[in-house]
Design an enzyme around this catalytic site. Sequence first.
Site: not given
Length: 441
Positions: A97, A395, A425
């Site tokens: 990510c 996301h 994160c």
Amino acid sequence: MTPKRSEPGRGRRAVVVGGVRTPFVKAFAEYLPLDTIALGAAAVRGLLERYPIPRKDVEAIVWGGVILPSQAPNVGREIALDLGLPSLEAMTVSRACASGLQAVTSAAASIERGEVDVVIAGGSDSTSNAEVKLPPKLVHAAAPLVFGKRTRGDVLGALAQLLPLSEILPRMPKIAERTTGQTMGEAAEVMARRNEIPRGAQDELAARSHHRAAAAIASGRFAREIVPVQVGGTEGGRWVHTDTLVRGDTSVEKLAKLEPVFARDGKGTLTAGNSTALTDGAAAVLLMSEEKARALGLAPLARFASWAYVAVDPGDQLLMGPALAMPRALARAGYELAEIDLVDMHEAFAAQVLSIVKMLSSDAFARLRLGREAAVGDVDPNRLNVHGGSLALGHPFAATGARMVTTMANELQLTGRRTALLGLCAAGGLGAAAVLENAAV
């Protein structure tokens, strides 16, 4: 205190000239026909249209990707080719990510090393087009037949290896850790329990994220960063102009009615409302050396004061990485948290964000994990994710970091604020952070 990178004598600097992103949409919806390459090409095309610099001046693309197409994993290069830029070299990076931020900081580093002057960096992902892999057992059994052995005995032998048939059926992709088998949602549930993050606080953060994102859309704050995307061709196609996941009418009361979705005992606190939805989208950032930006008559928005990447044991608290990366980025830039004007944190889950905030404010955590006596500091809710975050916007894994850089660079320029701290994160126990400075201050 470490000298700030903005002080004289720090050498060649990379600056953010601008950035754009596609609208972020829920997976398996409007962008279903568009794979990660098409989404990336839409973002880069929009960036070049919004900042019409000579294309010959663009020297490289550094792209982030998480769900990479097996036949064309260098997504950045495919974007260059699809845009008719065959001489533009490109590479693709993957840091889960944090891939989008990794692409941007890699580009900034190459500029500051003097290798290039103009780079496009960003990331894209299409969860809708994630490949369903064939089980290895099926591949291994069929391989001899594919490569030429096709006698009756070979065929019967291959068929015998396929039993039981339940072991050769394709399995749905799952966002889980290879080493622990734990999904991100399960890991966030563990964080919520260990850090004593109540359900109500998670729902409050989620509602605030949606309200702030909705306000940003209504005020036109995102207009300078979003480029519309056409789906379905020039004839009979349609355009996507805005983010589709934002729910400005949500409330804590509505979110409180949702059932937990990750806890196997049914007693969890994470729901679909306080967790990020699977999302498709792309974001692209234009970076230059300060000298090149001046030569082209462009006013930079921001520059990087620092960045940091860390790792923790995935079996501990999988998503706690920002609690280590953000203090490291602050120290490298010579700032204290209290000096930072804006904090933008990736909202994978409300529980994860609130856990990080709690860790940063803890003296005990500072001593145990950071090697310092006092806490990093308190994060002011009024400075945290001022235009919402991933809980509201969505996301697309590799696009989020570039989206955050773009939004914060714009916010620094529009408000005259000096600094922004980013934190993300990522799967594998990774954490990422960066400090942005207003280039005009």
